[in-house]
Scaffold this active site. Structure first.
Site, mmCIF file in Angstrom:
data_model
loop_
_atom_site.group_PDB
_atom_site.id
_atom_site.type_symbol
_atom_site.label_atom_id
_atom_site.label_comp_id
_atom_site.label_asym_id
_atom_site.label_seq_id
_atom_site.Cartn_x
_atom_site.Cartn_y
_atom_site.Cartn_z
ATOM 1 N N ASP A 1 9.280 7.812 -1.081
ATOM 2 C CA ASP A 1 8.570 8.837 -1.850
ATOM 3 C C ASP A 1 8.338 8.267 -3.243
ATOM 4 O OD1 ASP A 1 7.714 11.010 -3.329
ATOM 5 O OD2 ASP A 1 9.223 12.398 -2.525
ATOM 6 N N LYS B 1 -6.241 12.841 -12.180
ATOM 7 C CA LYS B 1 -7.112 11.704 -11.891
ATOM 8 C C LYS B 1 -7.764 11.150 -13.158
ATOM 9 C CE LYS B 1 -6.421 11.072 -7.538
ATOM 10 N NZ LYS B 1 -5.802 9.821 -7.059
ATOM 11 N N ASN C 1 -2.355 4.093 -3.579
ATOM 12 C CA ASN C 1 -3.191 5.060 -2.874
ATOM 13 C C ASN C 1 -2.562 6.445 -2.777
ATOM 14 O OD1 ASN C 1 -5.214 5.988 -0.683
ATOM 15 N ND2 ASN C 1 -3.255 6.090 0.381
ATOM 16 N N TYR D 1 -5.574 18.786 -10.717
ATOM 17 C CA TYR D 1 -5.945 17.580 -9.972
ATOM 18 C C TYR D 1 -6.892 16.711 -10.801
ATOM 19 C CZ TYR D 1 -7.837 14.500 -6.408
ATOM 20 O OH TYR D 1 -8.234 13.391 -5.701
ATOM 21 N N VAL E 1 -14.586 12.599 0.675
ATOM 22 C CA VAL E 1 -14.084 11.809 1.796
ATOM 23 C C VAL E 1 -13.361 12.752 2.754
ATOM 24 C CG1 VAL E 1 -12.696 9.828 2.511
ATOM 25 C CG2 VAL E 1 -13.680 9.887 0.208
ATOM 26 N N ILE F 1 0.850 -1.196 0.000
ATOM 27 C CA ILE F 1 0.000 0.000 0.000
ATOM 28 C C ILE F 1 0.883 1.244 0.000
ATOM 29 C CG2 ILE F 1 -1.828 1.263 1.202
ATOM 30 C CD1 ILE F 1 -2.536 -1.376 2.635
#
Length: 271
Positions: A76, A173, A103, A169, A202, A16
């Site tokens: 990183d 995405k 993630n 952004y 979220v 993860i």
């Protein structure tokens, strides 16, 4: 039925990224509860250790007989040399990863085109897109050689629906969505599974980072509405991973009940 199904997660090794907080941290804890081993990556080593402790505790409390090995690596994802050296920091027994959860990511600023700082452009694309691609490329050849594996990418409603003040952004995405969809088609002749999780609103550190530490501005994003939590999204990730091997959840688009689009919400006055 629980998000876990019998033995499907027992003993699986899950890697993860961005695991030091928010969705990544919640996902780590839930996989540990399901009997998985974990490789947790993030830039913040101190926070990462706290997440590892919480995951250990969840594994013990679940009394499962497999899994429970947890390795933390300060890394990183935007640094190619760190990604390339990852396996030197992971015990040999955990290098056969079963599930990759890409993630790591975030938004920086709400500036309009023409006023966006170049460093914010670079950071968002380096983390949200290039880092995700680097980790995927690191693992995909091994997945193909073993004829197994699952790649779960964290997308966003922003990748489906652009909005003002989010041009970079949203673009990053959208790139994640296109990359994930292309990868799904490339591995269609294999048992490798590819999933994109696309959350709406979220409440995590996301808005605090976007508003550069301005907590009052970040809090206003969630004013009058009950947003999703990191744990809500973790459940969707783990649920997708726990499907039978012949079942691939290609996309999960999940919203709080009072959100209908990136810009359409009902704010009833309380969470």
């Amino acid at each position: 039925m629980s998000v876990f199904t019998a033995s499907r997660l027992l003993g699986k090794t899950v890697l993860i990224t961005g695991a030091s907080a928010g969705i990544g941290a919640a996902t780590a804890v839930l996989f540990a509860k399901g009997g998985s081993n974990l490789i947790l990556l993030a830039r913040r080593a101190d926070q990462l250790e706290k997440v590892a402790e919480a995951a250990y505790a969840a594994h013990r409390a679940a009394s499962v007989q497999q899994g429970g090995q947890i390795v933390t690596v300060q890394l990183d994802v935007t640094d190619g040399s760190q990604v390339a050296a990852l396996w030197s920091k992971v015990p040999p027994g955990l290098r056969a990863v079963d599930i990759l959860v890409n993630n790591a990511g975030g938004a920086h600023g709400i500036d309009r085109v023409g006023d966006i700082q170049e460093k914010d452009v670079d950071t968002m694309f380096a983390t949200n897109v290039l880092g995700l691609i680097s980790l995927t490329q690191l693992l995909i050849k091994d997945f193909k050689s073993r004829n197994a594996g699952h790649i779960i990418n964290l997308g966003s409603i922003a990748g489906r629906e652009p909005y003002a003040g989010g041009s970079v952004y949203c673009a990053s995405k959208a790139a994640v969505r296109a990359f994930t969809a292309s990868l799904l088609r490339e591995v269609v002749d294999t048992p490798i599974r590819v999933t994109e999780i696309q959350p709406g609103m979220v409440e995590t550190e996301f808005s605090l980072v976007r508003y550069r530490g301005d907590k009052s501005a970040a809090d206003k994003v969630y004013e009058g509405i009950r947003p999703l939590t990191a744990e809500d999204i973790a459940e969707e990730i783990v649920w997708a991973a726990a499907r039978p091997p012949h079942v691939n959840i290609a996309e999960v688009f999940v919203l709080p009940v009072n959100q209908a689009s990136a810009t359409l919400t009902f704010r009833g006055g309380s969470k």
